[in-house]
Design a protein around this motif. Structure first.
Motif, PDB file in Angstrom:
ATOM      1  N   ALA A 128      68.835  83.507 -33.137  1.00 44.54           N
ATOM      2  CA  ALA A 128      68.363  83.588 -34.519  1.00 44.54           C
ATOM      3  C   ALA A 128      67.853  84.985 -34.815  1.00 44.54           C
ATOM      4  O   ALA A 128      67.248  85.639 -33.985  1.00 44.54           O
ATOM      5  CB  ALA A 128      67.259  82.562 -34.754  1.00 44.54           C
ATOM      6  N   ARG A 139      72.241  82.857 -37.910  1.00 44.95           N
ATOM      7  CA  ARG A 139      72.258  82.280 -36.579  1.00 44.95           C
ATOM      8  C   ARG A 139      73.650  81.768 -36.263  1.00 44.95           C
ATOM      9  O   ARG A 139      74.290  81.132 -37.095  1.00 44.95           O
ATOM     10  CB  ARG A 139      71.244  81.121 -36.508  1.00 44.95           C
ATOM     11  CG  ARG A 139      71.164  80.436 -35.177  1.00 44.95           C
ATOM     12  CD  ARG A 139      70.170  79.288 -35.208  1.00 44.95           C
ATOM     13  NE  ARG A 139      68.815  79.752 -35.399  1.00 44.95           N
ATOM     14  CZ  ARG A 139      68.090  79.459 -36.461  1.00 44.95           C
ATOM     15  NH1 ARG A 139      68.583  78.721 -37.429  1.00 44.95           N
ATOM     16  NH2 ARG A 139      66.860  79.915 -36.569  1.00 44.95           N
ATOM     17  N   ASP A 150      76.029  79.122 -34.794  1.00 45.50           N
ATOM     18  CA  ASP A 150      75.950  77.705 -34.484  1.00 45.50           C
ATOM     19  C   ASP A 150      76.454  77.492 -33.060  1.00 45.50           C
ATOM     20  O   ASP A 150      77.590  77.830 -32.731  1.00 45.50           O
ATOM     21  CB  ASP A 150      76.814  76.927 -35.488  1.00 45.50           C
ATOM     22  CG  ASP A 150      76.654  75.435 -35.349  1.00 45.50           C
ATOM     23  OD1 ASP A 150      76.280  74.978 -34.255  1.00 45.50           O
ATOM     24  OD2 ASP A 150      76.925  74.733 -36.344  1.00 45.50           O
ATOM     25  N   GLN A 202      56.739  82.728 -48.787  1.00 48.45           N
ATOM     26  CA  GLN A 202      57.957  83.314 -49.353  1.00 48.45           C
ATOM     27  C   GLN A 202      57.644  84.623 -50.066  1.00 48.45           C
ATOM     28  O   GLN A 202      58.420  85.587 -49.974  1.00 48.45           O
ATOM     29  CB  GLN A 202      58.614  82.320 -50.312  1.00 48.45           C
ATOM     30  CG  GLN A 202      59.162  81.079 -49.630  1.00 48.45           C
ATOM     31  CD  GLN A 202      59.791  80.111 -50.615  1.00 48.45           C
ATOM     32  OE1 GLN A 202      59.764  80.318 -51.838  1.00 48.45           O
ATOM     33  NE2 GLN A 202      60.371  79.040 -50.094  1.00 48.45           N
ATOM     34  N   ASP A 231      68.975  79.033 -47.692  1.00 50.52           N
ATOM     35  CA  ASP A 231      68.860  77.585 -47.888  1.00 50.52           C
ATOM     36  C   ASP A 231      67.479  77.076 -47.472  1.00 50.52           C
ATOM     37  O   ASP A 231      66.593  77.857 -47.093  1.00 50.52           O
ATOM     38  CB  ASP A 231      69.987  76.848 -47.161  1.00 50.52           C
ATOM     39  CG  ASP A 231      69.875  76.922 -45.640  1.00 50.52           C
ATOM     40  OD1 ASP A 231      68.844  77.385 -45.116  1.00 50.52           O
ATOM     41  OD2 ASP A 231      70.839  76.504 -44.965  1.00 50.52           O
ATOM     42  N   ALA A 232      67.286  75.767 -47.532  1.00 48.55           N
ATOM     43  CA  ALA A 232      65.982  75.173 -47.255  1.00 48.55           C
ATOM     44  C   ALA A 232      65.519  75.410 -45.830  1.00 48.55           C
ATOM     45  O   ALA A 232      64.314  75.410 -45.552  1.00 48.55           O
ATOM     46  CB  ALA A 232      66.022  73.673 -47.556  1.00 48.55           C
ATOM     47  N   GLU A 233      66.476  75.623 -44.914  1.00 49.88           N
ATOM     48  CA  GLU A 233      66.129  75.891 -43.512  1.00 49.88           C
ATOM     49  C   GLU A 233      65.958  77.376 -43.231  1.00 49.88           C
ATOM     50  O   GLU A 233      65.721  77.780 -42.088  1.00 49.88           O
ATOM     51  CB  GLU A 233      67.202  75.311 -42.581  1.00 49.88           C
ATOM     52  CG  GLU A 233      67.183  73.792 -42.452  1.00 49.88           C
ATOM     53  CD  GLU A 233      67.706  73.114 -43.717  1.00 49.88           C
ATOM     54  OE1 GLU A 233      68.693  73.624 -44.283  1.00 49.88           O
ATOM     55  OE2 GLU A 233      67.107  72.108 -44.142  1.00 49.88           O
ATOM     56  N   GLY A 234      66.100  78.191 -44.243  1.00 47.91           N
ATOM     57  CA  GLY A 234      65.965  79.632 -44.059  1.00 47.91           C
ATOM     58  C   GLY A 234      67.231  80.322 -43.599  1.00 47.91           C
ATOM     59  O   GLY A 234      67.200  81.519 -43.306  1.00 47.91           O
ATOM     60  N   GLU A 235      68.351  79.583 -43.553  1.00 46.91           N
ATOM     61  CA  GLU A 235      69.623  80.176 -43.142  1.00 46.91           C
ATOM     62  C   GLU A 235      70.316  80.838 -44.331  1.00 46.91           C
ATOM     63  O   GLU A 235      70.119  80.458 -45.491  1.00 46.91           O
ATOM     64  CB  GLU A 235      70.542  79.103 -42.550  1.00 46.91           C
ATOM     65  CG  GLU A 235      69.984  78.412 -41.328  1.00 46.91           C
ATOM     66  CD  GLU A 235      69.826  79.349 -40.159  1.00 46.91           C
ATOM     67  OE1 GLU A 235      70.691  80.247 -40.003  1.00 46.91           O
ATOM     68  OE2 GLU A 235      68.862  79.212 -39.405  1.00 46.91           O
ATOM     69  N   ARG A 237      66.836  83.022 -53.150  1.00 44.68           N
ATOM     70  CA  ARG A 237      66.399  81.671 -52.838  1.00 44.68           C
ATOM     71  C   ARG A 237      67.058  80.719 -53.839  1.00 44.68           C
ATOM     72  O   ARG A 237      66.907  80.867 -55.039  1.00 44.68           O
ATOM     73  CB  ARG A 237      64.878  81.573 -52.936  1.00 44.68           C
ATOM     74  CG  ARG A 237      64.271  80.323 -52.352  1.00 44.68           C
ATOM     75  CD  ARG A 237      64.171  80.353 -50.851  1.00 44.68           C
ATOM     76  NE  ARG A 237      63.392  81.482 -50.348  1.00 44.68           N
ATOM     77  CZ  ARG A 237      63.021  81.600 -49.073  1.00 44.68           C
ATOM     78  NH1 ARG A 237      63.364  80.663 -48.189  1.00 44.68           N
ATOM     79  NH2 ARG A 237      62.337  82.652 -48.680  1.00 44.68           N
TER      80      ARG A 237
END
Length: 639
Positions: free
Chosen positions: A30, A35, A37, A108, A216-220, A294
């Motif tokens: 990360a 990141r 996969d 944020q 995204d919501a996961e920070g990716e 965002r």
């Protein structure tokens, strides 16, 4: 002023390239940039520059951003006038970054400010505008940032005034010669200001914008938004500029203060205002992903935002003296224009195909029945139509239908040029006999587009196969070294990548079938090249020569051509000129050059030793690209 490479640094460059090649390995953990996969690690060669499916953007991004930084390091060595790093402080122009704050999530917000603090270009100032948040925690954090770095200043508004009010207050105290904004939850790539400032300073541009992606919501990092070079027609259909938009302050003051009525569509209003005040040439596109936003790009607009965007576009058109009704496209962030024709010019429809004369007359009669626009003439042109005469001859048919027959040995372009020379219309419409328009207002729409804005010479439409999928229309140059239809294979109602299949837009080339062209522009460039034998290449060659003369080509999805019989003509064709295989300004260099359009990401952009591609002054847009090599036109002098 062209930028020159430094010729006395070969040894330095060679050493740098060796270092970069040895370090060319994608991250396997990360990081800020994304990141890999683990489930896909075996399928992704870490030292390969192969293309990557669009859905695997995170993997591609993990290699792209290190390669981007390496390209910037090379630019510092090789590009004359490039300003960066600590050397920039006090020696370059200041970029004023404005951040409008209203009750942000603190973490944020802190990430957003840290992305400014980490910029490689150090001559910046950050103006934080607290728009009546009434938050002690936020005020404390703002004060801490101001104490941490003297380049950070703050404005506190007693009550919420909105984006425009906050922006206006910040511009009033800004000291930079360039101004931009950053969302309270968004982030900049660490070289973003360096790239954009040099685009303005070295490239001598007034405004510049770049590509972006989403957090995204996961920070990716997901959903790359890879934009075209400035696309004035697309801007009337969607906010195709977005972030990061950097503007010369003296240019910004020509449209400042911003109107609060358009708070919901702040960036659209800013881009429209700049083009209105300064012209289309003011906007420059930098094909690098430099902004992490965002939320999702092109998400459907809410009622308030849709109403604001519609009003903003309508007001812009009214100020420019353009007559059109603006309609929202349901379920999207896009709009379509219903142009109001101020005149009813004659249109000559030139129909070609493989049918015999009686079949062509039946086709023309059906076409008349599907056309509300009445100031038309139809010329049926072909080889061996069964008219019983040699050479070329005109034969009258019922109503406004005429026929033209040429000897079978004549090239396709000769037939079309002859037809264009004998018709009476101010506009030429070239149509193949394999398809008919779906809606009866099709000619009104095409004429509206060609009349709607300045310097439009060609308009094309959307072609549908028997299964209601897109077969042709807008053409991208250079994919697999070919001229390739964009959006091929999508369902007719699919909006496509970033709604590009649902929006009228400037393009480089459109299909010959259904191509409407101004007759005077057609004559100015000598018509079709009679040495070209394929329909796609005839259209491509014509559009590129018109572009070289400053004309524009528009594609509209509002006109659908239903192909009523199987069309066995190839979807792709090898391009004529090597210049066409380079970056298509209506596409994006970050897309792969193989395997169709909008399908994959360009593996060559992961190579840190690749082209720097920052020759800003020489970079041409959709209008005004360099003229292709000279070709000899039959019956015309060599140009």
């Amino acid at each position: 002023m062209s930028r020159q490479l430094c010729g006395n640094r070969n040894s330095t460059l060679d050493n740098l390239q060796v270092q970069l090649r040895s370090a060319y390995t994608l991250p396997n953990q990360a990081s800020e940039m994304g990141r890999l996969d683990a489930s896909q690690a075996d399928a992704w060669p870490l030292k390969s520059a192969s293309d990557v499916p669009l859905q695997m953007y995170g993997n591609w991004a993990a290699g792209y951003f290190p390669a981007l930084r390496d390209r910037i390091r090379r630019a510092r060595l090789l590009c004359s006038g490039w300003v960066s790093g600590a050397a920039a402080l006090g020696q370059a122009e200041t970029v004023s970054v404005i951040m409008h704050l209203f009750r942000p999530q603190l973490e944020q917000f802190k990430e957003a400010v840290r992305s400014i603090l980490n910029q490689s270009y150090e001559d910046w100032e950050l103006i934080l505008v607290d728009d009546g948040s009434a938050s002690l925690d936020l005020s404390t954090q703002i004060q801490a940032f101001c104490q941490q770095d003297q380049r950070i200043r703050a404005i506190s508004r007693p009550a919420r005034g909105g984006t425009a009010a906050a922006f206006n207050d910040a511009v009033e105290i800004a000291t930079g010669t360039m101004v931009t904004s950053l969302g309270q939850a968004d982030r900049l790539v660490d070289v973003a200001l360096e790239v954009m400032a040099n685009a303005i300073m070295v490239g001598q541009h007034v405004a510049a914008y770049c590509d972006e992606d989403s957090i995204d919501a996961e920070g990716e990092l997901v959903e790359p938004w890879l934009k075209t070079d400035f696309n004035p027609r697309l801007l009337l259909a969607q906010d195709c500029v977005g972030h990061l938009l950097v503007v010369r302050r003296d240019a910004l003051t020509q449209i400042w203060p911003l109107e609060p009525d358009y708070d919901e569509v702040h960036s659209l209003a800013l881009a429209l205002g700049l083009t209105e005040a300064l012209g289309n040439a003011a906007m420059h596109h930098v094909a690098e992903i430099l902004y992490h936003r965002r939320g999702h790009a092109m998400r459907p607009l809410g009622p308030a935002a849709a109403a604001a965007a519609k009003a903003c576009i309508a007001a812009h058109l009214q100020r420019r003296g353009l007559q059109a009704n603006v309609h929202a496209v349901p379920g999207t962030a896009c709009f379509e224009l219903e142009w109001r024709l101020s005149q009813r010019p004659m249109v000559s429809v030139i129909v070609t195909g493989g049918r015999r004369s009686h079949d062509l007359v039946a086709f023309a009669t059906a076409l008349q029945g599907r056309t509300h626009y009445r100031r038309i003439e139809i010329l049926l042109a072909g080889h061996n139509l069964g008219l019983g005469e040699c050479g070329h001859a005109l034969h009258e048919a019922p109503g406004t239908i005429r026929m033209l027959e040429l000897a079978a040995a004549s090239p396709p372009a000769a037939l079309l040029n002859k037809a264009a020379s004998i018709v009476r219309g101010d506009y030429l419409l070239f149509l193949h006999d394999t398809g008919l328009p779906r809606s009866a207002n099709w000619l009104d729409v095409l004429l509206g587009e060609i009349h709607g804005e300045d310097r439009v010479a060609v308009v094309g439409c959307k072609h549908l196969a028997l299964d209601n999928t897109i077969r042709g229309g807008a053409i991208a140059l250079g994919i697999d070294g070919l001229a390739t239809p964009m959006h091929a294979g999508l369902n007719a109602t699919d909006p496509g990548y970033m709604c590009r299949a649902a929006c009228a837009q400037d393009v480089s080339v459109v299909s010959l079938d259904g191509l409407l062209c101004r007759r005077d522009a057609f004559r100015n460039v000598g018509g079709f090249d009679e040495g070209v034998m394929d329909d796609i290449l005839l259209a491509a060659d014509l559009c590129r020569r018109l572009c070289a003369e400053g004309y524009r080509t528009i594609w509209t999805p509002a006109v659908l051509i239903d192909h009523t019989v199987p069309d066995e003509r190839p979807l792709q064709i090898e391009v004529l000129h090597m210049e066409w295989t380079t970056a298509d300004p209506a596409y994006n260099v970050n897309f792969a050059r193989h395997g169709g359009t909008f399908q994959a990401l360009n593996g060559k952009r992961l190579d840190p030793t690749g082209d720097i591609n920052y020759n800003f002054p020489g970079k041409a847009g959709i209008v005004g690209r360099p003229r292709p090599p000279t070709r000899v036109m039959a019956g015309n002098a060599e140009r």
